[in-house]
Structure formats: structure tokens, C-alpha cells
Enzyme design. Structure first.
Site, PDB file in Angstrom:
ATOM      1  CE1 TYR A   1      -4.438   0.766  -0.460  1.00 37.78           C
ATOM      2  CE2 TYR A   1      -3.779   2.680   0.914  1.00 37.78           C
ATOM      3  CZ  TYR A   1      -4.623   2.005   0.109  1.00 37.78           C
ATOM      4  OH  TYR A   1      -5.827   2.911  -0.466  1.00 37.78           O
TER       5      TYR A   1
ATOM      6  CG  HIS B   1       6.131   2.720   1.201  1.00 37.43           C
ATOM      7  ND1 HIS B   1       4.838   3.105   1.374  1.00 37.43           N
ATOM      8  CD2 HIS B   1       6.467   2.182   2.012  1.00 37.43           C
ATOM      9  CE1 HIS B   1       4.289   2.153   2.396  1.00 37.43           C
ATOM     10  NE2 HIS B   1       5.504   1.778   2.913  1.00 37.43           N
TER      11      HIS B   1
ATOM     12  N   GLY C   1      11.950   4.372   7.065  1.00 35.72           N
ATOM     13  CA  GLY C   1      11.719   5.679   7.295  1.00 35.72           C
ATOM     14  C   GLY C   1      11.705   6.153   8.628  1.00 35.72           C
TER      15      GLY C   1
ATOM     16  CE  LYS D   1       4.289   6.735   9.435  1.00 36.90           C
ATOM     17  NZ  LYS D   1       3.766   5.952  10.818  1.00 36.90           N
TER      18      LYS D   1
ATOM     19  CB  VAL E   1       7.308  11.535   2.900  1.00 34.25           C
ATOM     20  CG1 VAL E   1       6.614  12.687   1.868  1.00 34.25           C
ATOM     21  CG2 VAL E   1       8.760  11.193   2.376  1.00 34.25           C
TER      22      VAL E   1
END
Ligand code: PAF
Length: 282
Positions: free
Chosen positions: A32, A37, A147, A149, A176
């Protein structure tokens, strides 16, 4: 671009790549795909000759009451995005390819897996560390991209790479965000319009704390309180903590070491995480 579903085929394809002395970059994902990504893929393409993306929704990192069965999936779109982004190999194994019958060997991370998400998602980082180490064994990448995050995941994976002498360099790529600051996540798609509007308060709180730090604030409780002022609009705050970047233990006032302000909160029934690194600019 090749799409490969078995480890044996993956090994054959990568043997050719290695014979040609090419550097392999690896982006592990649960699919997804979104621009976060794509930033990992771009980072890999800028540093490596060949980029491999895995797409595997890893059951062992989900708790019994979590969203494994509803986790968003759109394989065809993911493949198209990978093709457009210049990925060489998409590795999309089925569950039994990764976890054969009688599978029983896990990687158990240590202290770094205990605070923050570790406290609310027992076994989560054990599942992450296990699947990442298995994927590393399958792909044998020179570099792997994660990432920011998932700040705690990055810390756990880095530690694992050191502790187990893995030959893969771990690179963390900045989070991002949407134009209004919301960190991109595959789970954002669960949010209703009204929840999406409220979700932005998470990044607003984190940015406000960064601003407080920029203006000279070094008191940990105050920095947390500044962020917390914005979080009244979430439905349930799991944690809002300022932790030392290396140890993930609570940061100490006055703040003089790089720290991560980390949050996990439910907006509606969607659990969102985000973080910012708070440190003096060099
Ligand atoms: O960050 C993710 O998407 C997952 O935790 C990972 C690293 C692909 C392992 O399943």
C-alpha cells in the site's frame, strides 16, 4: 522489473546481480505504497545499482486485536508504482514462503523494544526484527532503507544489525509529510474526512515543541507540555514522550543530547504514530 514470489527465484535473480558486481539496495515494506515509500526507493536508487522492494504484510508483528486482516492492500497499484520508480525486483512472498510450517525461531530485541510502542504492542518488535532479519538473509542487501516515522523500528533494526554482525548498512530516510504536516502512513486511509482534519494536530504539536526548543527551551516537561496542548483533538493519546535518541530512555532536563519527541495516538479507531528529532543544529 521482475516480480518474484519465492526465495529460490529471488536468490537466482540476485546471484546474477552480484556476478555483475552491483550494489543492492533494499526497501522492506508491507505494501500500500505512498510517497514515503517512494522516498525510500529514491534514496536506494541514488546509492545503489539495483533496488529490491519487498511487499509482505508480516503477521508476526500484529497483535491479536490489531488490523492484520484489514491492513490496506493493493498489489497491482504497488507494482505499477515500483515499476515507475525504477525498482528492479519486487519480492512479494506468500505467508508460507516466509513462515513455513513449524516455524519457531524468532529474533528477540532487547531494551530498545520496551518503551514507546513496545509498551502498547507486545511482541511487535520481535515480529519486525524476525521478518527483517529473514528478509535480509534472503536479499543480502548492501544497504537497507527505513523511514524515520518508524523511529523505534529504526533503532531496533540498527541495534540488531550491530548485534548480529549483519553486513547490511541501515539508512534512515526523513519522514514524508502531507502539505499540512500529517506524516504519510498506509493507515491514513482509514481516517474519515473529519478524523483527517483532527489528525493534523499530532504533527502540529511536534512542530510546536521543536519551535520551543529553537527558541531556547531545554526543559523536557515544558517541551512535552507544548506539544500536548495540540493533542486535545485526538481521541486517545497512548504516549507522548521525549526520549534520548540512542537509548530511548526518557530525556533529561536541561536537554543537551539529541532526543526524539514521539507520539502514538488514536484518531477514531486509527492508531497513528509520529516523531521529530530535537537537537541543536550543527
Ligand atoms: O515498516 C514496515 O513497513 C514494516 O515494519 C517492515 C519493516 C516492512 C517489516 O514488516
Amino acid at each position: 522489473m521482475k516480480t518474484i514470489t519465492t526465495v529460490s527465484e529471488l536468490r537466482r535473480a540476485l546471484a546474477e546481480v552480484r556476478r555483475a558486481n552491483k550494489r543492492v539496495g533494499f526497501v522492506p515494506t508491507m505494501g500500500y505504497l505512498h510517497d514515503g515509500h517512494l522516498a525510500l526507493i529514491e534514496a536506494s536508487r541514488s546509492r545503489c545499482d539495483v533496488t529490491v522492494v519487498s511487499i509482505f504484510v508480516n503477521p508476526t508483528q500484529f497483535g491479536p486485536n490489531e488490523d492484520l486482516s484489514t491492513y490496506p492492500r493493493d498489489f497491482q497499484r504497488d507494482e505499477e508504482l515500483c515499476r515507475d520508480a525504477g525498482v528492479a525486483i519486487v519480492f512479494a512472498p506468500g505467508a508460507t514462503e516466509i513462515y513455513p510450517a513449524q516455524f519457531e525461531t524468532f529474533i528477540e530485541p532487547g531494551e530498545l523494544a520496551k518503551p514507546l510502542c513496545g509498551g502498547f504492542r507486545p511482541g511487535h518488535f520481535r515480529g519486525v526484527a524476525t521478518v527483517v532479519s529473514k528478509l535480509f538473509n534472503m536479499v543480502q542487501p548492501d544497504v537497507a532503507f527505513f523511514g524515520q516515522k518508524d523511529f523505534q523500528q529504526c533503532a531496533v533494526v540498527r541495534r540488531m544489525a550491530i548485534d548480529l554482525n549483519l553486513a547490511t548498512e541501515i539508512v534512515t530516510v526523513p519522514t514524508v509529510r502531507e502539505a499540512d504536516g500529517l506524516a504519510l502512513s498506509s493507515r491514513n486511509r482509514y481516517l474519515s474526512e473529519e478524523e483527517r482534519r483532527r489528525a493534523v494536530s499530532i504533527s502540529r504539536g511536534l512542530f510546536a515543541a521543536m519551535e520551543e526548543f529553537r527558541l531556547g527551551g531545554r526543559n523536557v516537561d515544558k517541551l512535552i507540555a507544548v506539544a500536548n496542548r495540540y493533542l486535545g483533538t485526538v481521541d486517545r493519546l497512548q504516549y507522548l514522550e521525549l526520549v534520548d535518541c540512542d537509548t530511548l530512555k526518557p530525556a533529561v532536563s536541561p536537554l543537551h543530547r539529541p532526543a526524539a519527541l514521539c507520539v502514538a495516538a488514536y484518531v477514531g479507531s486509527t492508531r497513528l504514530i509520529d516523531n521529530v528529532i530535537i537537537q541543536a543544529s550543527p
